[in-house]
Scaffold this motif. Structure first.
Motif, PDB file in Angstrom:
ATOM      1  N   THR A  34      89.116 -10.061 -75.351  1.00 52.53           N
ATOM      2  CA  THR A  34      90.094 -10.363 -74.639  1.00 52.53           C
ATOM      3  C   THR A  34      90.444 -12.229 -74.006  1.00 52.53           C
ATOM      4  O   THR A  34      91.146 -12.473 -74.172  1.00 52.53           O
ATOM      5  CB  THR A  34      90.351  -9.295 -73.603  1.00 52.53           C
ATOM      6  N   LEU A  72      95.961 -10.036 -74.635  1.00 55.45           N
ATOM      7  CA  LEU A  72      96.328  -9.160 -73.980  1.00 55.45           C
ATOM      8  C   LEU A  72      96.911  -7.914 -74.143  1.00 55.45           C
ATOM      9  O   LEU A  72      96.947  -7.076 -74.370  1.00 55.45           O
ATOM     10  CB  LEU A  72      96.642  -9.792 -72.669  1.00 55.45           C
ATOM     11  N   TRP A  73      98.076  -8.223 -74.997  1.00 53.05           N
ATOM     12  CA  TRP A  73      98.817  -7.177 -75.488  1.00 53.05           C
ATOM     13  C   TRP A  73      97.977  -6.379 -76.476  1.00 53.05           C
ATOM     14  O   TRP A  73      98.089  -5.517 -76.454  1.00 53.05           O
ATOM     15  CB  TRP A  73     100.351  -7.892 -76.122  1.00 53.05           C
ATOM     16  N   GLU A  80      95.638  -3.751 -74.837  1.00 53.64           N
ATOM     17  CA  GLU A  80      95.489  -3.016 -74.593  1.00 53.64           C
ATOM     18  C   GLU A  80      96.328  -2.122 -75.484  1.00 53.64           C
ATOM     19  O   GLU A  80      95.514  -0.935 -75.417  1.00 53.64           O
ATOM     20  CB  GLU A  80      96.838  -3.575 -73.442  1.00 53.64           C
ATOM     21  N   GLN A 129      93.279  -0.280 -77.047  1.00 55.41           N
ATOM     22  CA  GLN A 129      92.394   0.675 -76.149  1.00 55.41           C
ATOM     23  C   GLN A 129      93.070   2.002 -75.486  1.00 55.41           C
ATOM     24  O   GLN A 129      92.591   2.661 -75.549  1.00 55.41           O
ATOM     25  CB  GLN A 129      91.790  -0.639 -74.163  1.00 55.41           C
ATOM     26  N   THR A 130      94.080   1.573 -75.632  1.00 55.83           N
ATOM     27  CA  THR A 130      95.547   3.052 -75.942  1.00 55.83           C
ATOM     28  C   THR A 130      94.985   4.050 -76.745  1.00 55.83           C
ATOM     29  O   THR A 130      95.169   5.177 -76.577  1.00 55.83           O
ATOM     30  CB  THR A 130      96.402   2.469 -75.293  1.00 55.83           C
TER      31      THR A 130
END
Length: 307
Positions: free
Chosen positions: A34, A278-279, A282, A285-286
């Motif tokens: 990231t 980052l988008w 994220e 990981q979710t």
């Protein structure tokens, strides 16, 4: 009985695991991808650091009223010459021709700095003399103040030759700053604020154009006259002088930016790419933790709210 929503708030779920697990390794890898990947992308795009930059500054260029003129009047070595240096003129004897000189410096934008030099020379010739080539050396004072403070003496060499004798030469060009290395963003530079020609010397070698240019070109900061299309005119009347009309403009330069200017530009490049990473990660990981792709313990954090 119908129901409607009166209040909502997000639920925070924490996924826990021990230190040495695949989930921990995954988070470390995602963190590196990231924050380091945008750095590599921005750097490899050749736009991360500003190593050279330009800015609009009109240099303070002053004509020093110092000139050295040499004209070939034959194909077997005949010449005429003149300069503003008395020691050089004494060496010329019968080859000395004193021209009529007109100099005008113009300030178009009225900022107190000259924008253009207009120079006219009328070189008298004897009967039977013809001009086949001309060399003119002009000396200037060149100064910059906005970033680096530069004060130096420079020159412009104007030359043209033809197999056909001429009556007039017209030149229109720019006096451009040539840098072997960029100027730093601050500091005072006066190492080149010395005369280009040793006018005190009584020896002819001090006025040799090849020697002057060779020594001058060893400098890191020089100026040269950029003239794409000089105009050589023929058909001189008997006893008419050879005319030279010169127009020289003074354009802008490059410099090396300071540390904070480099960081400011680099930060813009980095953050613009970081937002994309980052988008993406994220959501990666979710997906991984919500679908239990890696073993973790989900520990919801409940918040109590009074109605």
């Amino acid at each position: 009985m119908a129901f409607y929503e009166v209040y909502s708030h997000p639920a925070l779920i924490r996924y826990k695991t021990s230190f040495c697990t695949r989930a921990t390794l995954f988070v470390v890898v995602v963190f590196c991808l990231t924050y380091i990947s945008p750095l590599l992308v921005a750097y490899r795009s050749q736009g991360f650091w500003v190593k050279r930059s330009t800015y609009e500054e009109q240099p303070v260029v002053r004509f020093q009223y110092q000139m050295l003129l040499v004209g070939a009047t034959g194909l077997t070595g005949e010449y005429v010459a003149w300069s503003t240096f008395p020691n050089f003129n004494r060496l010329l004897e019968g080859n000395l021709r004193i021209p009529a000189v007109s100099v005008q410096e113009e300030d178009w934008n009225h900022d107190g700095k000259p924008d253009r030099l207009i120079l006219q020379l009328a070189i008298p010739l004897k009967a039977g003399e013809q001009v086949y080539s001309i060399q003119l050396l002009l000396m200037f004072s060149y100064q910059l103040f906005r970033m680096s403070t530069v004060v130096m003496q420079t020159l412009a060499l104007l030359q043209y030759s033809s197999s056909v004798p001429g009556s007039q030469l017209f030149v229109s060009g720019d006096l451009r700053l040539h840098q072997r290395i960029p100027l730093p963003h601050r500091g005072l530079h006066t190492s080149y604020n010395v005369s280009v020609v040793d006018s005190a010397s009584p020896f002819a070698s001090a006025y040799d154009l090849a020697k002057i240019i060779r020594t001058y070109q060893e400098r890191n900061l020089t100026t040269h006259l950029s003239c794409p299309a000089p105009v050589w005119m023929v058909g001189r009347a008997a006893y008419a002088p050879f005319q030279m009309n010169v127009e020289i403009r003074y354009p802008c330069s490059t410099y090396m930016p300071g540390f904070w200017e480099m960081v400011k530009f680099a930060w813009i490049q980095y953050v613009s790419v970081l937002l994309i990473f980052l988008w993406v990660f994220e959501r990666v990981q979710t997906f991984v933790f919500q679908n239990h792709v890696l073993p973790t313990v989900a520990a919801p954090v409940l918040k109590l709210h009074q109605s």
